[in-house]
Design a protein around this motif. Sequence first.
Motif, PDB file in Angstrom:
ATOM      1  N   ALA A   1       0.831  -1.210   0.000  1.00 22.43           N
ATOM      2  CA  ALA A   1       0.000   0.000   0.000  1.00 22.43           C
ATOM      3  C   ALA A   1       0.864   1.259   0.000  1.00 22.43           C
ATOM      4  O   ALA A   1       2.032   1.230   0.370  1.00 22.43           O
ATOM      5  N   GLY A   2       0.243   2.367  -0.428  1.00 21.36           N
ATOM      6  CA  GLY A   2       0.894   3.663  -0.328  1.00 21.36           C
ATOM      7  C   GLY A   2       1.538   4.160  -1.612  1.00 21.36           C
ATOM      8  O   GLY A   2       2.199   5.192  -1.596  1.00 21.36           O
ATOM      9  N   PHE A   3       1.355   3.459  -2.719  1.00 22.78           N
ATOM     10  CA  PHE A   3       1.913   3.873  -4.002  1.00 22.78           C
ATOM     11  C   PHE A   3       0.757   4.133  -4.957  1.00 22.78           C
ATOM     12  O   PHE A   3      -0.111   3.273  -5.123  1.00 22.78           O
ATOM     13  N   PRO A   4       0.738   5.302  -5.606  1.00 23.07           N
ATOM     14  CA  PRO A   4      -0.399   5.666  -6.464  1.00 23.07           C
ATOM     15  C   PRO A   4      -0.717   4.635  -7.554  1.00 23.07           C
ATOM     16  O   PRO A   4      -1.876   4.380  -7.830  1.00 23.07           O
ATOM     17  N   ASP A   5       0.310   4.066  -8.173  1.00 24.81           N
ATOM     18  CA  ASP A   5       0.085   3.091  -9.241  1.00 24.81           C
ATOM     19  C   ASP A   5       0.354   1.661  -8.789  1.00 24.81           C
ATOM     20  O   ASP A   5       0.498   0.760  -9.605  1.00 24.81           O
ATOM     21  N   GLY A   6       0.445   1.471  -7.483  1.00 22.72           N
ATOM     22  CA  GLY A   6       0.680   0.151  -6.936  1.00 22.72           C
ATOM     23  C   GLY A   6       2.154  -0.156  -6.773  1.00 22.72           C
ATOM     24  O   GLY A   6       3.018   0.497  -7.353  1.00 22.72           O
ATOM     25  N   ALA A   7       2.419  -1.142  -5.964  1.00 25.56           N
ATOM     26  CA  ALA A   7       3.778  -1.642  -5.741  1.00 25.56           C
ATOM     27  C   ALA A   7       3.655  -3.097  -5.334  1.00 25.56           C
ATOM     28  O   ALA A   7       2.614  -3.525  -4.818  1.00 25.56           O
ATOM     29  N   VAL A   8       4.705  -3.843  -5.567  1.00 30.73           N
ATOM     30  CA  VAL A   8       4.702  -5.262  -5.255  1.00 30.73           C
ATOM     31  C   VAL A   8       6.027  -5.619  -4.576  1.00 30.73           C
ATOM     32  O   VAL A   8       7.076  -5.057  -4.898  1.00 30.73           O
ATOM     33  N   TYR A   9       5.931  -6.533  -3.610  1.00 30.01           N
ATOM     34  CA  TYR A   9       7.094  -7.003  -2.839  1.00 30.01           C
ATOM     35  C   TYR A   9       7.163  -8.515  -2.960  1.00 30.01           C
ATOM     36  O   TYR A   9       6.136  -9.196  -2.915  1.00 30.01           O
ATOM     37  N   TYR A  10       8.378  -9.028  -3.103  1.00 23.50           N
ATOM     38  CA  TYR A  10       8.566 -10.480  -3.140  1.00 23.50           C
ATOM     39  C   TYR A  10       9.994 -10.827  -2.735  1.00 23.50           C
ATOM     40  O   TYR A  10      10.902  -9.995  -2.788  1.00 23.50           O
ATOM     41  N   VAL A  11      10.157 -12.075  -2.300  1.00 18.28           N
ATOM     42  CA  VAL A  11      11.479 -12.635  -2.020  1.00 18.28           C
ATOM     43  C   VAL A  11      11.680 -13.742  -3.039  1.00 18.28           C
ATOM     44  O   VAL A  11      10.824 -14.613  -3.190  1.00 18.28           O
ATOM     45  N   ASP A  12      12.804 -13.680  -3.756  1.00 14.40           N
ATOM     46  CA  ASP A  12      13.022 -14.659  -4.828  1.00 14.40           C
ATOM     47  C   ASP A  12      13.902 -15.821  -4.393  1.00 14.40           C
ATOM     48  O   ASP A  12      14.338 -15.889  -3.242  1.00 14.40           O
ATOM     49  N   GLU A  13      14.157 -16.712  -5.340  1.00 23.30           N
ATOM     50  CA  GLU A  13      14.931 -17.927  -5.043  1.00 23.30           C
ATOM     51  C   GLU A  13      16.392 -17.629  -4.721  1.00 23.30           C
ATOM     52  O   GLU A  13      17.076 -18.457  -4.137  1.00 23.30           O
ATOM     53  N   GLN A  14      16.901 -16.444  -5.067  1.00 24.27           N
ATOM     54  CA  GLN A  14      18.268 -16.062  -4.698  1.00 24.27           C
ATOM     55  C   GLN A  14      18.324 -15.448  -3.298  1.00 24.27           C
ATOM     56  O   GLN A  14      19.342 -14.912  -2.897  1.00 24.27           O
ATOM     57  N   LYS A  15      17.214 -15.509  -2.591  1.00 24.22           N
ATOM     58  CA  LYS A  15      17.120 -14.987  -1.221  1.00 24.22           C
ATOM     59  C   LYS A  15      17.353 -13.482  -1.174  1.00 24.22           C
ATOM     60  O   LYS A  15      18.050 -12.958  -0.304  1.00 24.22           O
ATOM     61  N   THR A  16      16.749 -12.774  -2.144  1.00 24.71           N
ATOM     62  CA  THR A  16      16.767 -11.318  -2.130  1.00 24.71           C
ATOM     63  C   THR A  16      15.332 -10.820  -2.105  1.00 24.71           C
ATOM     64  O   THR A  16      14.439 -11.436  -2.681  1.00 24.71           O
ATOM     65  N   ALA A  17      15.141  -9.707  -1.421  1.00 26.86           N
ATOM     66  CA  ALA A  17      13.822  -9.078  -1.336  1.00 26.86           C
ATOM     67  C   ALA A  17      13.786  -7.913  -2.316  1.00 26.86           C
ATOM     68  O   ALA A  17      14.751  -7.154  -2.423  1.00 26.86           O
TER      69      ALA A  17
END
Length: 183
Positions: A128-144
Amino acid sequence: MRTLAVVLVAFAALTACSSGDKPSSTPSSSAPKPSSSANAAAAASLDPCKLLPAAAVSKALFLDNLQAVAGPVQDNAANGGKARSCEYQLNGKAAGALAVTRYEGRRAKPADMVASIKKAKAGAKDVAGFPDGAVYYVDEQKTATLASAELVSGTPVLVNYTGPAKMTPEQIAPLVKQALDAS
């Protein structure tokens, strides 16, 4: 560890425009054609190391003396992506990276770009908090990663920050917001 920045930029360039939007084949007759010096100025204004200074990342990560180092330029002729990155280092070791990718000549909507990333990454969640949306994820390389997009002078721009997997969306969001606000 420039690998982090290279992987980040490569992912941004590949996923941001997979929404199916096609580049415009004809320029708008009402819009003046930008000069090459205008394009150079626009690209320079989106220098990730200037949009998000090392001091801001140091404060967010509670680390002193982070250094901002420009990452490699990665342009993708296939999708029009012009990617620039900035790696934040502590004693020569990567602490995170910011990537800014401009999609000149595209008519993609920022919200569609964010939705495309969310669809491509398992476990991705909205932030939340971004006018056009935002997305968060943690990938297989263990980075966020937290990614968002916006239009800058009519051009779609994807901005994402990648750091250690232990970074939460609450820690990364202010960094991405600062970069978006400065663009």
